[in-house]
Scaffold this active site. Structure first.
Site, short mmCIF file in Angstrom:
data_model
loop_
_atom_site.label_atom_id
_atom_site.label_comp_id
_atom_site.label_asym_id
_atom_site.label_seq_id
_atom_site.Cartn_x
_atom_site.Cartn_y
_atom_site.Cartn_z
N GLN A 70 0.84 -1.19 0.00
CA GLN A 70 0.00 0.00 0.00
C GLN A 70 0.88 1.25 0.00
O GLN A 70 1.77 1.40 0.83
CB GLN A 70 -0.93 0.01 1.20
CG GLN A 70 -2.07 -1.00 1.10
CD GLN A 70 -3.10 -0.62 0.06
OE1 GLN A 70 -3.12 0.49 -0.46
NE2 GLN A 70 -3.99 -1.56 -0.27
N ASP A 119 -8.56 -8.49 -1.78
CA ASP A 119 -7.96 -7.21 -2.17
C ASP A 119 -7.35 -7.40 -3.56
O ASP A 119 -6.12 -7.45 -3.71
CB ASP A 119 -6.91 -6.81 -1.15
CG ASP A 119 -6.30 -5.44 -1.43
OD1 ASP A 119 -6.83 -4.71 -2.29
OD2 ASP A 119 -5.27 -5.11 -0.80
N CYS A 151 -9.23 -0.93 -5.31
CA CYS A 151 -8.55 0.31 -5.71
C CYS A 151 -9.19 0.92 -6.95
O CYS A 151 -8.79 2.01 -7.36
CB CYS A 151 -7.06 0.06 -5.94
SG CYS A 151 -6.69 -1.17 -7.21
#
Length: 436
Positions: free
Chosen positions: A256, A367, A394
């Site tokens: 990240q 994710d 994202c």
């Protein structure tokens, strides 16, 4: 060709919508409600379904408009054009409104879910820095003289730069102490600088000398894939629920990017799972089973394995071999032995490699990369019967498409929140919680 237009609404990719003679025009560096003069990108064929353009003069400004804090990333007409900060002309509050509108719009169009509101959370410290100094990883190219540079939009021109305002103080200090801005690098090379955020009090890194001591050799300057300065393996530290977690990560791999995101996102995920699981017993009557998909180096795996239920049985799946090796190392170093850490494509691995005791999850955390999990993986998750699914995205459009698949297969969207971990850009991180 230039034209004067009224800006109507937000669009995608940091642009807004206007019309010229009925044709849609996507305009960069605009804001809804403004009247602006724009230059159309060439060539603009009359038969094109839509045109694109850029603001060259603001005639009536939005209250959300500000002077770009990094002019080089602003409009071409004012000497900018390097990219990387397409909302540099928008106040931080305006950026949050923009991102909320973007998530609501795409969830309605692609996810078929109407949302009254989407909370957008700023990261700690971003208001104080004006939305700058947040990137712990930066990537550039070198020009013919070996100087760090960025491409000017719409051309092959490389613009030399001597700083990167979005980079953290630690990244900038690592660049300075290795003379990166002086241009003593190979010509036409790919350049990456990665520096984990020092987790110390601000007073302890108030001076450049103190910051350098805090960084030590825990950084990497990578040129064309090879470490030129620093270390290939970096140490990242985060705190979740007051507990520190330590990770070894590949300097060239994924982590990240925002200095606070590795702490804020796991904390939010853990809190959401606790709330969603309140009163729910494990499906097998004994231990919780958790799937952590697209798990990288184990950012979420470690907190899930220790904070949700120390007896939970986890499966983590990741396709990048180096990341999986690091995840296994991180789990071993933390004394966690309840995780089956698998390396492979998520879809194929879900179909064959999971321990039978872990085949029926209570919780799925995923994710995925920007393209999303896609329909087949979402179908596998739905077929597993998991009562709770937490999806970290994202790209809101990918999340919306996968939301449509999950809701068609018996899930309801319990909650959704956005996190502004990419200030000055149109990108936004979104966390959605689904329940069966």
């Amino acid at each position: 060709m230039e034209a004067t237009v009224d800006i109507e609404r937000y669009a995608d990719q940091g642009r807004c919508v206007a019309h010229i003679d009925g044709r849609v025009v996507f305009v960069r560096f605009a804001l809804p409600g403004e009247r602006v003069r724009i230059a159309l990108d060439e060539p603009a064929d009359r038969k094109d379904r839509f045109w694109t353009g850029e603001v060259v003069e603001v005639l009536e400004a939005s209250p959300d408009r500000v002077e770009p804090a990094w002019p080089l990333a602003g409009p071409l007409s004012t000497g900018g054009g390097v990219g990387g900060a397409d909302l540099i002309h928008v106040s931080l509050e305006g950026q949050e409104r923009w991102k909320e509108a973007a998530v609501k719009d795409v969830m309605a169009r692609l996810g078929h879910v109407e949302l009254d509101e989407v909370p957008v959370y700023a990261m700690p410290g971003d208001e104080e820095t004006g939305g700058l100094n947040w990137r712990t990883r930066i990537e550039m190219i070198t020009d013919d003289e070996g100087r760090p540079s960025m491409h000017r939009r719409g051309s092959h021109v490389r613009v030399p730069i001597d700083t990167m305002p979005l980079a953290t103080r630690a990244v900038l200090e690592a660049a300075a102490m290795n003379n990166i801005w002086d241009g003593d690098l190979p010509a036409n090379a790919q350049l990456r600088i990665a520096v984990p955020e020092p987790r110390v009090d601000a007073a302890d890194i108030a001076t450049p000398e103190a910051l350098r001591r805090a960084i030590g050799d825990n950084y990497a300057v990578i040129v064309d894939g090879k470490v030129r300065h620093g270390s290939r393996n970096l140490t990242e530290r985060i705190v979740v629920d007051g507990r520190e977690f330590t990770y070894t990560v590949d300097a060239a791999g994924f982590w990240q990017m925002h200095r606070e995101a590795p702490q804020v996102l796991p904390q939010y995920v853990v809190d959401q799972i606790r709330e969603a699981m309140d009163g729910r017993a494990p499906r097998n009557g004994r231990n919780l089973v958790i799937w952590d998909l697209y798990s990288g180096s184990g950012l979420f795996t470690l907190p899930l394995a220790t904070l949700i239920d120390e007896h939970a049985k986890l499966v983590s799946i990741e396709g990048a071999k180096t990341a999986v090796a690091n995840a296994r190392r991180n789990l071993k170093a933390a004394g966690v032995h309840t995780v089956q850490a698998l390396c492979g494509d998520v879809l194929r691995t879900l179909g064959k490699d999971i321990d039978p005791q872990r085949a029926h999850p209570d919780i799925v955390v995923l994710d995925p990369p920007r393209a999303g999990a896609k329909a087949k993986v979402c179908a596998k998750i739905a077929d597993s019967g998991a009562p709770v699914v937490v999806y970290i995205a994202c790209d809101p459009a990918s999340l919306a498409r996968d939301t449509a698949t999950l809701t068609q297969r018996g899930y309801a969207l319990r909650s959704i929140a956005a996190f502004d971990i990419y200030p000055m850009t149109h990108h936004v991180e979104t966390v959605a919680v689904f329940t069966k």
